[in-house]
Design a protein around this motif. Structure first.
Motif, PDB file in Angstrom:
ATOM      1  N   ALA A 178       0.840  -1.204   0.000  1.00 46.25           N
ATOM      2  CA  ALA A 178       0.000   0.000   0.000  1.00 46.25           C
ATOM      3  C   ALA A 178       0.874   1.253   0.000  1.00 46.25           C
ATOM      4  CB  ALA A 178      -0.933  -0.012   1.203  1.00 46.25           C
ATOM      5  N   ALA A 179       1.950   1.246   0.783  1.00 45.39           N
ATOM      6  CA  ALA A 179       2.866   2.398   0.824  1.00 45.39           C
ATOM      7  C   ALA A 179       3.521   2.620  -0.540  1.00 45.39           C
ATOM      8  CB  ALA A 179       3.922   2.200   1.907  1.00 45.39           C
ATOM      9  N   CYS A 228      11.651   6.460  -0.233  1.00 44.75           N
ATOM     10  CA  CYS A 228      10.984   5.172  -0.513  1.00 44.75           C
ATOM     11  C   CYS A 228      11.917   4.207  -1.258  1.00 44.75           C
ATOM     12  CB  CYS A 228       9.729   5.413  -1.351  1.00 44.75           C
ATOM     13  SG  CYS A 228       8.461   6.377  -0.527  1.00 44.75           S
ATOM     14  N   LYS A 229      13.116   4.670  -1.552  1.00 45.13           N
ATOM     15  CA  LYS A 229      14.131   3.898  -2.285  1.00 45.13           C
ATOM     16  C   LYS A 229      13.680   3.523  -3.706  1.00 45.13           C
ATOM     17  CE  LYS A 229      16.527   2.187   1.760  1.00 45.13           C
ATOM     18  NZ  LYS A 229      17.557   3.155   1.869  1.00 45.13           N
ATOM     19  N   LEU A 230      12.864   4.387  -4.293  1.00 39.95           N
ATOM     20  CA  LEU A 230      12.442   4.189  -5.677  1.00 39.95           C
ATOM     21  C   LEU A 230      13.361   4.924  -6.638  1.00 39.95           C
ATOM     22  CD1 LEU A 230       8.582   4.532  -5.241  1.00 39.95           C
ATOM     23  CD2 LEU A 230       9.953   2.438  -5.401  1.00 39.95           C
ATOM     24  N   ALA A 269      12.918  13.874  -2.881  1.00 42.08           N
ATOM     25  CA  ALA A 269      13.251  13.437  -1.520  1.00 42.08           C
ATOM     26  C   ALA A 269      12.298  12.326  -1.073  1.00 42.08           C
ATOM     27  CB  ALA A 269      13.207  14.614  -0.559  1.00 42.08           C
ATOM     28  N   CYS A 270      11.035  12.477  -1.384  1.00 43.22           N
ATOM     29  CA  CYS A 270      10.052  11.445  -1.049  1.00 43.22           C
ATOM     30  C   CYS A 270      10.388  10.135  -1.768  1.00 43.22           C
ATOM     31  CB  CYS A 270       8.652  11.914  -1.437  1.00 43.22           C
ATOM     32  SG  CYS A 270       7.375  10.666  -1.204  1.00 43.22           S
ATOM     33  N   LEU A 271      10.635  10.222  -3.062  1.00 42.60           N
ATOM     34  CA  LEU A 271      10.943   9.025  -3.849  1.00 42.60           C
ATOM     35  C   LEU A 271      12.253   8.378  -3.401  1.00 42.60           C
ATOM     36  CD1 LEU A 271       9.845  10.413  -7.317  1.00 42.60           C
ATOM     37  CD2 LEU A 271       8.746   8.529  -6.059  1.00 42.60           C
ATOM     38  N   GLU A 280      12.662  -3.022 -11.532  1.00 38.96           N
ATOM     39  CA  GLU A 280      11.328  -3.564 -11.289  1.00 38.96           C
ATOM     40  C   GLU A 280      10.262  -2.473 -11.296  1.00 38.96           C
ATOM     41  OE1 GLU A 280      14.356  -6.329  -9.632  1.00 38.96           O
ATOM     42  OE2 GLU A 280      14.012  -4.181  -9.441  1.00 38.96           O
ATOM     43  N   LEU A 281      10.658  -1.251 -10.951  1.00 39.54           N
ATOM     44  CA  LEU A 281       9.719  -0.135 -10.990  1.00 39.54           C
ATOM     45  C   LEU A 281       9.246   0.110 -12.419  1.00 39.54           C
ATOM     46  CD1 LEU A 281       8.158   2.155  -9.681  1.00 39.54           C
ATOM     47  CD2 LEU A 281      10.254   3.533  -9.753  1.00 39.54           C
TER      48      LEU A 281
END
Length: 124
Positions: free
Chosen positions: A11-12, A60-62, A55-57, A80-81
């Protein structure tokens, strides 16, 4: 069956991609690495907006970055993203983008959503 707690990381993940600005940054980085200045110019967004969402991404380590002198080059952290984005496009196509009509989530592209939205305080 998976418990609801077990679904929290998934969900996150989807919440982290639910903001149109973050999703546009991810889609741009899918084409190759970019600096903040490149993203602001190409996406026509303010530097502070791009930096906040990067910073948000990153949190989240994306998205990851590499430093070169005084510049930072951002890129997708995991291939995988890209697979997830392709799958999402296939699903949207298969459903004729019906999710856009969803009374809860459709049509409100300007409303911030997700873990990095300004009004999403941690729950006790």
């Amino acid at each position: 069956m998976t418990s609801l707690d077990g679904l929290a990381p998934a969900a996150a993940l989807f919440h982290s991609l639910a903001d149109p600005v973050r999703l546009s940054i991810v889609q741009r980085l899918a084409l190759g690495e970019a600096r903040v200045v490149d993203l602001t110019r190409e996406l026509e967004l303010a530097q502070s907006t791009v930096s906040k969402h990067l910073a948000c991404l990153r949190g989240c380590k994306l998205v990851d970055y590499r430093a070169e002198g005084r510049q930072s080059f951002y890129s997708i952290a995991a291939p995988e993203l890209l697979d997830l984005l392709r799958s999402a496009e296939h699903l949207l196509s298969a459903t004729d983008r019906a999710v856009a009509l969803c009374p809860t989530y459709g049509g409100a592209a300007d409303r911030p959503v997700g873990a990095c939205a300004p009004d999403s305080a941690p729950r006790a």
